[in-house]
Design an enzyme around this catalytic site. Sequence first.
Site, PDB file in Angstrom:
ATOM      1  NE  ARG A   1      -2.299  -1.972   3.208  1.00 47.05           N
ATOM      2  CZ  ARG A   1      -2.918  -2.298   4.527  1.00 47.05           C
ATOM      3  NH1 ARG A   1      -4.167  -1.659   4.684  1.00 47.05           N
ATOM      4  NH2 ARG A   1      -2.466  -3.006   5.285  1.00 47.05           N
TER       5      ARG A   1
ATOM      6  CE  LYS B   1     -11.785   3.687   0.575  1.00 43.19           C
ATOM      7  NZ  LYS B   1     -11.471   2.512   1.072  1.00 43.19           N
TER       8      LYS B   1
END
Length: 340
Positions: free
Chosen positions: A105, A204
């Site tokens: 990530r 989101k």
Amino acid sequence: MKSRVEMKLISGNANRALSLEIAQTMSDHLTEEVNLVNARVERFNDQEVYVEVYENVRGEDMFIIQPTSKPANDHLMEILIIADALRRSSAARITAVIPYFGYARQDRRTKARTPVSAKLVANMLVGAGISRILTMDLHSAQIQGFFDIPVDNLYASPLFALDVHHLFNENLDSLTVVSPDVGGVERARELAQRLKVGLAVVDKRRAIAGEVTDMTVIGDVNDRICVIVDDICDTAGTLCKAAELLLLRGAREVHAYITHGVLSNDAEFRISKSKLKSLVITDSIQPTKSTLAMEKIRILPTAPLLTRAIRNISQGTSVSSLFDSRTLKQIYSGLYARSL
């Protein structure tokens, strides 16, 4: 002089259960016993990693099986030190089988003066003497470009599609695949295309890292069975909120298919109390006893897929053939015998 290079498996401590399952599956395929290389992977009192290999590996094709799951740094160091031990023992080739690739990530600079840790990890793995990487569902495909060695990135999507067909065979017309964020649209689209169903996206927005402030649904989910698909479930906060939002938008029920069940910081509790009807994860990260005991969570085995990939790499045959649903049906014929 040896007439041929032999394939050998060695395991770290991150997911030894998966390593043993791969060895057993390999034994079944080859109709001869395949054991993990006898080795010692331990800690000194100050927590330094120590490795000792008890078997001759000179000239062998070595596969290190080790996800970099929690504690990520310890398990990463195990891979590096095992690889160094094998290289210094004259192994012919060293492939790191990393079902869950930690630090993935951190694949770009999101702010000023921040690292690209995934690239640093790639440099460390290559520097340790590893000549090939086998992994599953990298967080972003660009990470493959961080390596100057071959990287085989397997996908859980064909396995998920097989499982969805098995469970929802009579309700496929009512199914919609959902991406929990814009960044995962490509992964969700690939599964939707395999299933030949519709696609929706949960958009989101975050005010600060780790905290979602606003979520909206793009696409029609009214009276649909929604299947959320993603690569990582960490705290499960976004996943549970997405399930609530989809139900508020009229979804009939919500299921989730996530490749890597990190499940940190009370994630299991959130899932148990959530509106999710079920969560399917793989065993790329070794599940805890509490995870195994949860009614809402079901675990798909990756050993058959990884075993075939390891054999193909060792034999110099195609790994991309494992992306084909027909090939996967054969590999998992025992698990889904009733649906084939």
